[in-house]
Design a protein around this motif. Structure first.
Motif, PDB file in Angstrom:
ATOM      1  N   UNK A 287       4.917  18.779  10.221  1.00  0.00           N
ATOM      2  CA  UNK A 287       3.649  18.101   9.943  1.00  0.00           C
ATOM      3  C   UNK A 287       3.760  16.584   9.873  1.00  0.00           C
ATOM      4  N   UNK A 288       4.855  16.038  10.410  1.00  0.00           N
ATOM      5  CA  UNK A 288       4.961  14.583  10.459  1.00  0.00           C
ATOM      6  C   UNK A 288       5.494  13.975   9.178  1.00  0.00           C
ATOM      7  N   UNK A 289       4.945  12.816   8.826  1.00  0.00           N
ATOM      8  CA  UNK A 289       5.469  12.048   7.693  1.00  0.00           C
ATOM      9  C   UNK A 289       4.356  11.697   6.715  1.00  0.00           C
ATOM     10  N   UNK A 290       4.766  11.319   5.503  1.00  0.00           N
ATOM     11  CA  UNK A 290       3.824  10.863   4.476  1.00  0.00           C
ATOM     12  C   UNK A 290       3.915   9.344   4.388  1.00  0.00           C
ATOM     13  N   UNK A 291       2.776   8.678   4.534  1.00  0.00           N
ATOM     14  CA  UNK A 291       2.748   7.218   4.461  1.00  0.00           C
ATOM     15  C   UNK A 291       2.494   6.763   3.016  1.00  0.00           C
ATOM     16  N   UNK A 292       3.029   5.601   2.656  1.00  0.00           N
ATOM     17  CA  UNK A 292       2.763   5.081   1.304  1.00  0.00           C
ATOM     18  C   UNK A 292       1.303   4.680   1.180  1.00  0.00           C
ATOM     19  N   UNK A 293       0.754   4.634  -0.045  1.00  0.00           N
ATOM     20  CA  UNK A 293      -0.658   4.249  -0.210  1.00  0.00           C
ATOM     21  C   UNK A 293      -0.914   2.826   0.256  1.00  0.00           C
ATOM     22  N   UNK A 294      -2.130   2.565   0.637  1.00  0.00           N
ATOM     23  CA  UNK A 294      -2.503   1.215   1.070  1.00  0.00           C
ATOM     24  C   UNK A 294      -2.437   0.240  -0.110  1.00  0.00           C
ATOM     25  N   UNK A 295      -2.313  -1.024   0.202  1.00  0.00           N
ATOM     26  CA  UNK A 295      -2.204  -2.045  -0.838  1.00  0.00           C
ATOM     27  C   UNK A 295      -3.530  -2.230  -1.582  1.00  0.00           C
ATOM     28  N   UNK A 428       7.654   7.853   4.460  1.00  0.00           N
ATOM     29  CA  UNK A 428       7.940   6.548   5.069  1.00  0.00           C
ATOM     30  C   UNK A 428       8.150   5.555   3.927  1.00  0.00           C
ATOM     31  N   UNK A 429       9.224   4.785   4.011  1.00  0.00           N
ATOM     32  CA  UNK A 429       9.543   3.849   2.934  1.00  0.00           C
ATOM     33  C   UNK A 429       8.441   2.814   2.781  1.00  0.00           C
ATOM     34  N   UNK A 444      16.330 -10.108  -0.022  1.00  0.00           N
ATOM     35  CA  UNK A 444      15.121 -10.879  -0.318  1.00  0.00           C
ATOM     36  C   UNK A 444      14.122 -10.946   0.809  1.00  0.00           C
ATOM     37  N   UNK A 445      14.509 -10.532   2.021  1.00  0.00           N
ATOM     38  CA  UNK A 445      13.574 -10.572   3.143  1.00  0.00           C
ATOM     39  C   UNK A 445      12.530  -9.464   2.984  1.00  0.00           C
ATOM     40  N   UNK A 446      11.389  -9.660   3.608  1.00  0.00           N
ATOM     41  CA  UNK A 446      10.272  -8.728   3.447  1.00  0.00           C
ATOM     42  C   UNK A 446      10.431  -7.515   4.367  1.00  0.00           C
ATOM     43  N   UNK A 447      10.423  -6.333   3.768  1.00  0.00           N
ATOM     44  CA  UNK A 447      10.381  -5.092   4.541  1.00  0.00           C
ATOM     45  C   UNK A 447       8.912  -4.823   4.861  1.00  0.00           C
ATOM     46  N   UNK A 448       8.577  -4.884   6.112  1.00  0.00           N
ATOM     47  CA  UNK A 448       7.181  -4.752   6.537  1.00  0.00           C
ATOM     48  C   UNK A 448       6.689  -3.312   6.421  1.00  0.00           C
ATOM     49  N   UNK A 449       5.393  -3.174   6.282  1.00  0.00           N
ATOM     50  CA  UNK A 449       4.770  -1.846   6.231  1.00  0.00           C
ATOM     51  C   UNK A 449       4.908  -1.185   7.604  1.00  0.00           C
ATOM     52  N   UNK A 450       5.312   0.070   7.614  1.00  0.00           N
ATOM     53  CA  UNK A 450       5.483   0.810   8.873  1.00  0.00           C
ATOM     54  C   UNK A 450       4.172   1.484   9.243  1.00  0.00           C
ATOM     55  N   UNK A 451       3.722   1.250  10.456  1.00  0.00           N
ATOM     56  CA  UNK A 451       2.464   1.841  10.923  1.00  0.00           C
ATOM     57  C   UNK A 451       2.764   3.033  11.836  1.00  0.00           C
ATOM     58  N   UNK A 496      17.526  -1.597  12.492  1.00  0.00           N
ATOM     59  CA  UNK A 496      18.115  -0.256  12.484  1.00  0.00           C
ATOM     60  C   UNK A 496      17.023   0.792  12.652  1.00  0.00           C
ATOM     61  N   UNK A 497      17.415   1.945  13.196  1.00  0.00           N
ATOM     62  CA  UNK A 497      16.468   3.042  13.368  1.00  0.00           C
ATOM     63  C   UNK A 497      16.535   3.962  12.158  1.00  0.00           C
ATOM     64  N   UNK A 498      15.366   4.329  11.656  1.00  0.00           N
ATOM     65  CA  UNK A 498      15.247   5.233  10.513  1.00  0.00           C
ATOM     66  C   UNK A 498      14.800   6.588  11.042  1.00  0.00           C
TER      67      UNK A 498
END
Length: 915
Positions: A287-295, A428-429, A444-451, A496-498
């Motif tokens: 069933x795919x992946x679970x995305x984190x809640x929106x900001x 999804x992280x 300290x670098x920003x981990x971007x939201x995965x779409x 890197x690939x997750x």
């Protein structure tokens, strides 16, 4: 056979780095022999210590005939990294809302299995603790004056001799079997359909397993030994019926307690092996992946301040500011200059990209100075929300968890070849700030939201593709049945690939572990030839051959990882054996080598080892002038070449197999030497841990002592003293009911233990009173929650006050005892016999706790968990558990029992299984 040309090449590469000549001349060999001087009395092959070195403690890399200058080792501290020490006393008005760190925080922050990063080195150093006899399970009563390192080296040499002997025996046996084959199969050994009837135990990849009609061990938390547990029946297709697995877990009416138990257990280790090993599945549905809640944007009254002025940011920039603001209490990160620099660069880039920052009057504000940023309002907001979540009642927390579990339930499993398998990391992280381990340059670098547009889905052709969130689409959908991942995307920090993979308890992960340990078992047949060859090539004329032999020696003897060259701009500068540079290796004559570099996950690897004289000499050659810092030591070798060479001995052999083989073979050898003695369960567990500890030391799987170790040991000591105090009170009660016992047992028996002084007793009594109060208050709150959940009125505060009188009475009792020096008997039917029975029980508890304390103290320098889970074949642990009648639960947690189900059950009936 050499991997390089025989012809000499220029002394410098195109990038300016110096490279070794293709051949080692006899003159160079002779010069190095002359430079070596005296020989060491220390035995080779054992780590001396794994902590930093004081500068003036020794002279290293002494002058050699080739002009190599003398070089001191670098000093460092094993203490935790501290940043901005000069500002540590700033007031609460400081922009970063820095808080003074408590001793407890320091202990938590500095507690690590590894040394501090190279970037955090200081000018002072602390010598690491050396291995004690307790630490390796040696008998401390031994009066032998032989140094501990010498004993360990002899034991390691003995184990290697056994390995050589066993390898020759295995090959001789296989050779004899080949000569004897083929044998005629007796007519009666065929079944009615012309198939050969199985006789005895079948073989799966060379490992004895049960027949297809074997049985599955009943899952139980009892202390019954494995060999005595009842086995449920298994169907012919290699699966176990649920009703046979754990009847005790069924509810009323025979219903199953959970959905997981409704599925059949797939016994892949009993299933026939696939012809094409590269095909991982035929059908796959998920069933795919679970995305984190929106900001969720911050309230309008919560702002980031710049130079005291509240600023308005775009939603994207505000979210990034929130990442930093929410973690102000993580001082180890937010006070790290590298963390601050990387965050500020990404944050200001986002601010510029999204329209800039504006003040209250709408005017633009240029954010140029990190020190002027004030995140206190943001921190207070997120900290408040965190406190609210923690303050929820148990019923609310359970309800929220149940709701979350219900939403995630469809993603927790997939259907793999028609059977249900657990999925591991299906979430999804969420976006945030990258922390990394050790001294990672990108912390300290920003981990971007995965779409969804970044995610590739891997699924069966006939399966229904999971729907992406509304308004989005997947990057791609593929049907690769040679891959074991379900979804994949590329993260923005290191590129890197997750992957979304199956859980550790799944059959696919189990098979991967099985193959890893079987590969290590196969190495048993070849280890003697490999060692003989690399010992010979340590003196090879070709530089490539000598470098390769030296690398294999270091990997085999000291468990170094092979390592690869990194791109310093895009990856952390982590290294392994093949990518060691000049500055990572310090030579201390006559034959001690100090390794100091950033290893896997940017964790500092520090080890001081004694090597064979020829290896020491080779490293001098590999470092000889004009090489300098930044130049490769193994400049004619890389990991690919090394592993390609190793495959000449056996298919699939690589450098990492040596770690698994050495740990498992050493453990196997040590366990064979044990005899089942009439000792307590805790002593049996300690016996196993002693072997595990020796494996960690002999195979150089070490760690530095964690900062919390001392506090934990003090806590255990207090618990033991608490039991001793309890014993003393009971003994005084015996005198209260029967004063004649003093003459009978002797006054000494009733005296207070010398470890229990008056100050400690008063402190302990206060602790017991406080503990009693907390216990009553907790029970009261829990009962009130239950009443409210049932729609009833909660109890009044008066009820709690009455209950707390028990604690008040205890406090009064202690005061009276301290004054009168007498203890009145407690309980109904008090008698000397009853009290003596209680004292005996406390004796047993104290003995058990002392064993545990000794075990913990011995484990402080070695990572037993790492060795046991990753490098020691789990079947060895199962064999020990069966032989000594110890429940496997004593060694493997529920998670590990699920992970190693194949190991526990595949040799359930194998009394003579050997690694």
């Amino acid at each position: 056979m050499s991997d390089s040309s025989d012809d000499d090449i220029p002394l410098a590469k195109s990038n300016g780095r110096v490279v070794s000549e293709a051949r080692i001349s006899k003159a160079t060999d002779k010069k190095m022999d002359q430079a070596s001087g005296s020989t060491s009395n220390l035995p080779a092959g054992i780590s001396i210590r794994n902590g930093p070195v004081v500068d003036d403690e020794m002279d290293v890399d002494e002058p050699m005939p080739n002009g190599h200058a003398k070089r001191k080792s670098r000093a460092s501290s094993s203490k935790a990294v501290k940043y901005n020490d000069d500002n540590s006393d700033e007031s609460d008005d400081a922009p970063l809302a820095k808080r003074q760190r408590t001793s407890k925080q320091k202990a938590v922050e500095s507690d690590s299995d590894s040394d501090e990063p190279l970037a955090a080195k200081k000018t002072t150093a602390i010598l690491p603790p050396k291995a004690s006899e307790t630490a390796i399970g040696e008998d401390s009563s031994d009066d032998d004056d032989e140094p501990l390192t010498s004993k360990l080296a002899k034991e390691k040499a003995s184990i290697e001799k056994k390995a050589e002997k066993e390898a020759k025996a295995i090959r001789a046996k296989e050779s004899k079997a080949k000569k004897a084959a083929p044998k005629k199969v007796k007519k009666e050994e065929f079944d009615s359909e012309g198939e050969v009837k199985p006789k005895g135990k079948r073989k799966f990849n060379g490992t004895a397993v049960k027949k297809a009609n074997g049985v599955k061990k009943e899952e139980s938390d009892s202390d019954a030994p494995l060999a005595k547990k009842k086995a449920p029946a298994k169907t012919a297709n290699g699966k176990v019926k649920v009703e046979d697995v754990s009847p005790a877990k069924k509810g009323k009416g025979g219903k199953e307690a959970s959905a997981e138990e409704e599925d059949e257990v797939y016994r892949w280790w009993d299933a026939p092996k696939k012809e094409d090993d590269s095909i991982k599945w035929d059908t796959l549905q998920h069933n795919g992946v679970v995305f984190p809640p929106e900001y969720e944007p911050l309230p309008k009254n919560v702002k980031l301040l710049y130079n005291g002025i509240p600023v308005t940011l775009s939603i994207e920039a505000e979210e990034i500011a929130g990442f930093f603001g929410a973690m102000l209490n993580s001082t180890l990160n937010v006070e790290n200059p590298t963390f601050q620099k990387n965050f500020f660069e990404d944050f200001t880039d986002e601010v510029k990209k999204t329209g800039g920052a504006k003040g209250p009057d709408g005017s633009k504000i240029a954010i140029k100075d990190f020190s002027k940023l004030d995140f206190k309002q943001i921190f207070a907001y997120y900290d408040g929300k965190s406190q609210e979540r923690k303050a929820r009642s148990s019923a609310e927390k359970k309800a929220d968890k149940a709701e979350r579990d219900a939403l995630e339930a469809p993603y927790t499993t997939c259907v793999w070849d028609g059977r249900k398998e657990q999925v591991g990391n299906f979430r999804v992280e969420p976006p945030g700030l990258f922390r990394g381990r050790g001294a990672h340059p990108k912390t300290g670098k920003v981990k971007r939201r995965v779409s969804p547009e970044q995610i590739t889905i891997n699924i069966g052709k006939e399966a229904m593709v999971p729907a992406p969130p509304e308004g989005h689409k997947w990057k791609a959908v593929q049907h690769d049945n040679k891959a074991t991942w379900l979804a994949m995307w590329q993260e923005n920090i290191n590129g890197a690939y997750k992957y979304v993979m199956l859980a550790a308890k799944s059959s696919i992960k189990g098979q991967s572990d099985f193959k890893k340990f079987e590969k290590a078992r196969e190495l048993k047949k070849h280890i003697d030839r490999i060692r003989k060859d690399y010992e010979k090539d340590l003196k090879a004329e070709l530089m490539a051959d000598r470098q390769r032999a030296t690398a294999v020696y270091l990997i085999d003897k000291f468990a170094l990882r092979a390592g690869n060259e990194k791109d310093a701009e895009n990856e952390a500068e982590t290294v392994g054996c093949c990518s060691l540079k000049y500055e990572h290796v310090t030579l201390k004559p006559p034959n001690t080598v100090i390794f100091d570099f950033l290893g896997k996950d940017s964790i500092r690897f520090y080890d001081e080892v004694v090597v064979e004289e020829q290896v020491f000499k080779n490293l001098k050659i590999f470092k000889k002038s004009p090489k300098k810092e930044g130049d490769d030591i193994f400049d004619r070798l890389n990991t690919t070449q090394l592993n390609k060479h190793l495959t000449n001995y056996m298919p699939g052999l690589s450098a990492k197999v040596f770690r698994t083989y050495n740990a498992s073979f050493t453990m196997s050898t040590l366990l064979k030497g044990l005899k089942n003695q009439n000792i307590s369960m805790q002593e049996k567990v300690k016996l196993y841990n002693d072997c595990n500890r020796k494996v960690a030391i002999l195979c150089n799987h070490k760690r530095t002592v964690g900062a919390s170790h001392e506090a934990a040991m003090e806590k255990m000591t207090d618990r033991i003293k608490g039991l001793q105090y309890q014993q003393w009170r009971i003994k005084q009660m015996i005198l209260d009911v029967d004063p004649k016992q003093k003459k009978k047992k002797g006054a000494e028996w009733f005296e207070l233990d010398e470890d229990l002084d008056e100050a400690w007793i008063l402190e302990h009594q206060a602790f017991l009173v406080k503990q009693e109060r907390e216990k009553i208050e907790k029970k009261f709150a829990k009962e009130n929650e239950k009443l409210l959940a049932d729609g009833q009125k909660e109890m009044k505060a008066k009820e709690l006050t009455e209950r707390l009188e028990v604690a008040d009475d205890l406090e009064k009792k202690f005061k009276k005892e301290n004054k009168s020096k007498k203890v009145e008997a407690e309980g109904k039917g008090a008698s000397a016999e009853k009290f003596e029975a209680n004292i005996k029980k406390l004796d047993d508890r104290i003995a058990t706790m002392r064993l545990q304390a000794e075990d913990r103290e011995g484990n402080k320098e070695v990572a037993l968990g790492t060795s046991k889970i990753n490098y020691i074949d789990p079947r060895l642990t199962v064999v020990f558990a069966k032989k000594f009648e110890v429940p496997i639960e004593k060694f493997f947690s529920k998670t590990l029992r699920d992970k190693f189900t194949w190991a526990i059950e595949s040799i359930e009936d194998e009394d003579d299984w050997e690694f």
